[in-house]
Design a protein around this motif. Structure first.
Motif, short mmCIF file in Angstrom:
data_model
loop_
_atom_site.label_atom_id
_atom_site.label_comp_id
_atom_site.label_asym_id
_atom_site.label_seq_id
_atom_site.Cartn_x
_atom_site.Cartn_y
_atom_site.Cartn_z
N VAL A 1 0.83 -1.19 0.00
CA VAL A 1 0.00 0.00 0.00
C VAL A 1 0.88 1.25 0.00
O VAL A 1 1.93 1.28 0.64
CB VAL A 1 -0.92 0.01 1.25
N LEU A 2 0.41 2.28 -0.71
CA LEU A 2 1.05 3.59 -0.67
C LEU A 2 0.18 4.51 0.16
O LEU A 2 -1.01 4.68 -0.15
CB LEU A 2 1.24 4.16 -2.08
N ILE A 3 0.76 5.10 1.20
CA ILE A 3 0.04 6.05 2.05
C ILE A 3 0.42 7.46 1.62
O ILE A 3 1.60 7.83 1.67
CB ILE A 3 0.39 5.85 3.53
N VAL A 4 -0.56 8.23 1.18
CA VAL A 4 -0.32 9.61 0.75
C VAL A 4 -0.98 10.52 1.78
O VAL A 4 -2.19 10.76 1.75
CB VAL A 4 -0.89 9.87 -0.66
N GLU A 5 -0.18 11.03 2.68
CA GLU A 5 -0.69 11.80 3.83
C GLU A 5 0.38 12.78 4.28
O GLU A 5 1.51 12.39 4.55
CB GLU A 5 -1.07 10.84 4.96
N ASP A 6 0.01 14.09 4.36
CA ASP A 6 1.02 15.10 4.73
C ASP A 6 1.19 15.25 6.23
O ASP A 6 2.14 15.91 6.68
CB ASP A 6 0.67 16.45 4.09
N GLU A 7 0.32 14.66 7.03
CA GLU A 7 0.51 14.65 8.49
C GLU A 7 1.36 13.42 8.82
O GLU A 7 0.85 12.30 8.89
CB GLU A 7 -0.83 14.60 9.21
N LEU A 8 2.65 13.65 9.02
CA LEU A 8 3.60 12.54 9.15
C LEU A 8 3.26 11.60 10.30
O LEU A 8 3.36 10.38 10.15
CB LEU A 8 5.02 13.08 9.33
N TYR A 9 2.85 12.15 11.43
CA TYR A 9 2.56 11.29 12.58
C TYR A 9 1.42 10.33 12.27
O TYR A 9 1.43 9.17 12.68
CB TYR A 9 2.22 12.15 13.81
N LEU A 10 0.42 10.82 11.51
CA LEU A 10 -0.71 9.97 11.13
C LEU A 10 -0.28 8.93 10.11
O LEU A 10 -0.65 7.75 10.22
CB LEU A 10 -1.85 10.83 10.56
N ALA A 11 0.52 9.37 9.14
CA ALA A 11 1.01 8.44 8.12
C ALA A 11 1.82 7.31 8.75
O ALA A 11 1.67 6.14 8.39
CB ALA A 11 1.84 9.18 7.08
N GLU A 12 2.68 7.66 9.70
CA GLU A 12 3.51 6.65 10.35
C GLU A 12 2.67 5.71 11.21
O GLU A 12 2.94 4.51 11.29
CB GLU A 12 4.59 7.31 11.18
N SER B 1 2.44 -4.40 3.72
CA SER B 1 3.58 -3.51 3.53
C SER B 1 3.10 -2.13 3.09
O SER B 1 2.15 -2.03 2.30
CB SER B 1 4.54 -4.09 2.48
N ALA B 2 3.74 -1.09 3.58
CA ALA B 2 3.28 0.26 3.26
C ALA B 2 4.45 1.22 3.11
O ALA B 2 5.41 1.16 3.87
CB ALA B 2 2.32 0.76 4.34
N ASP B 3 4.35 2.10 2.11
CA ASP B 3 5.29 3.19 1.91
C ASP B 3 4.55 4.50 2.16
O ASP B 3 3.32 4.58 2.02
CB ASP B 3 5.84 3.18 0.48
N ILE B 4 5.31 5.55 2.49
CA ILE B 4 4.71 6.85 2.82
C ILE B 4 5.26 7.94 1.91
O ILE B 4 6.46 8.01 1.66
CB ILE B 4 5.02 7.23 4.28
N VAL B 5 4.37 8.82 1.43
CA VAL B 5 4.76 10.08 0.80
C VAL B 5 3.85 11.17 1.36
O VAL B 5 2.74 10.88 1.81
CB VAL B 5 4.66 10.04 -0.75
N GLY B 6 4.33 12.42 1.30
CA GLY B 6 3.58 13.49 1.91
C GLY B 6 2.97 14.50 0.95
O GLY B 6 2.39 15.49 1.39
N ASP B 7 3.10 14.27 -0.36
CA ASP B 7 2.54 15.21 -1.32
C ASP B 7 2.14 14.47 -2.61
O ASP B 7 2.59 13.35 -2.85
CB ASP B 7 3.53 16.33 -1.63
N GLY B 8 1.33 15.14 -3.41
CA GLY B 8 0.81 14.51 -4.62
C GLY B 8 1.85 14.23 -5.68
O GLY B 8 1.78 13.21 -6.38
N ASP B 9 2.84 15.11 -5.82
CA ASP B 9 3.88 14.90 -6.83
C ASP B 9 4.69 13.64 -6.52
O ASP B 9 4.98 12.84 -7.41
CB ASP B 9 4.80 16.12 -6.90
N ASP C 1 -5.03 10.90 0.93
CA ASP C 1 -5.61 12.11 1.52
C ASP C 1 -5.89 13.08 0.37
O ASP C 1 -5.02 13.30 -0.48
CB ASP C 1 -4.64 12.72 2.53
N ARG C 2 -7.06 13.66 0.35
CA ARG C 2 -7.41 14.56 -0.76
C ARG C 2 -6.68 15.89 -0.67
O ARG C 2 -6.24 16.43 -1.69
CB ARG C 2 -8.92 14.79 -0.80
N ASP C 3 -6.56 16.44 0.54
CA ASP C 3 -5.96 17.76 0.71
C ASP C 3 -4.49 17.63 1.06
O ASP C 3 -4.10 17.67 2.23
CB ASP C 3 -6.71 18.54 1.80
N ILE C 4 -3.67 17.49 0.02
CA ILE C 4 -2.24 17.32 0.19
C ILE C 4 -1.49 18.37 -0.62
O ILE C 4 -2.02 18.91 -1.59
CB ILE C 4 -1.79 15.91 -0.26
N PRO C 5 -0.25 18.69 -0.24
CA PRO C 5 0.54 19.66 -1.01
C PRO C 5 0.83 19.13 -2.42
O PRO C 5 0.73 17.94 -2.70
CB PRO C 5 1.83 19.77 -0.19
#
Length: 232
Positions: free
Chosen positions: A3-14, A26-34, A51-55
């Motif tokens: 799974v890819l987690i796209v979430e700009d709130e790092l504590y929540l993503a982690e 298994s999961a990877d994290i990114v914090g923005d749409g790009d 997450d819809r509202d991301i940088p």
């Protein structure tokens, strides 16, 4: 699943990542749409928690790209917007499921498991093959009716092999599906996990090595591989 987690709130993503790992996901994290688009272009994910509202590129546009590019990745939108119109818009642009914040991690896991049963070729909630029974929701494995205790990583590897239903799965594919992006491509983790899983499942061994190609589940060693053998 991977799974890819796209979430700009790092504590929540982690927190989501750590919770999914406990469920053998298994999961990877990114914090923005790009960054999400970059990862989706080079890695194969079963689902994205978006997450819809991301940088950067907006979450809605990330979803549109996934659909436009014909990726098999399922989209679970994660947002604080709880209005019905917001949910309808999310489904219209390609979401497969929708979860509003705050949420229970257990519900997120169940929804991801449900999405995992809906690829191009639908998989049943309980998979059975070669005398094995794998229940992804309860994370239980049985061989010929006998319960087999496995680790989370062993479960992940077995799930990938069972999905292939006797087809050969390369070590690279197992590494991609059962580990996260930080896994060393030159590691011997796959070989070690396969070896320990064989012992857990017992005799006669069900996982066979196809020299130079990968691993297959079920059948006899003579039908395309050896029970032991070297890492492909």
């Amino acid at each position: 699943m991977r799974v890819l987690i796209v979430e700009d709130e790092l504590y929540l993503a982690e927190a989501i990542r750590d919770g999914l790992r406990l469920e053998a996901i298994s999961a990877d994290i990114v914090g923005d749409g790009d960054s999400a688009l970059e990862r989706l272009a080079v890695n194969e994910y079963d689902a994205v928690v978006l997450d819809r509202d991301i940088p950067g590129t907006h979450g809605d546009d990330v979803a549109r790209r996934i659909v436009a590019d014909g990726l098999p990745t399922r989209i679970l939108m994660l947002t604080a917007a709880a209005l019905l119109d917001d949910k309808v818009r999310g489904f219209e642009i390609g979401a497969d499921d929708y979860l509003t914040k705050p949420f229970e991690l257990r519900e997120l896991v169940m929804r991801l498991r449900a999405l995992g049963r809906r690829p191009a070729e639908s998989a049943p909630p309980v998979r059975e093959f070669a005398g094995l029974r794998l229940d992804a929701f309860r994370r239980e494995v049985y061989r010929d009716g006998r319960y087999v205790a496995v680790t989370r990583k062993q479960f992940s590897v077995l799930e990938v092999l069972m999905t292939a239903r006797g087809g050969v799965v390369s070590a690279e594919t197992l590494l991609e599906k059962a580990w996260d992006e930080n896994a060393d491509p030159f590691t011997n983790a796959v070989r070690i996990t396969i070896s320990s899983l064989r012992k857990r499942l017992g005799d006669p061994w069900l996982i066979h090595t196809v020299a130079g190609v990968g691993y297959r589940l079920g059948g006899s060693a003579e039908a395309g591989g050896s029970a032991e053998g070297g890492d492909p």
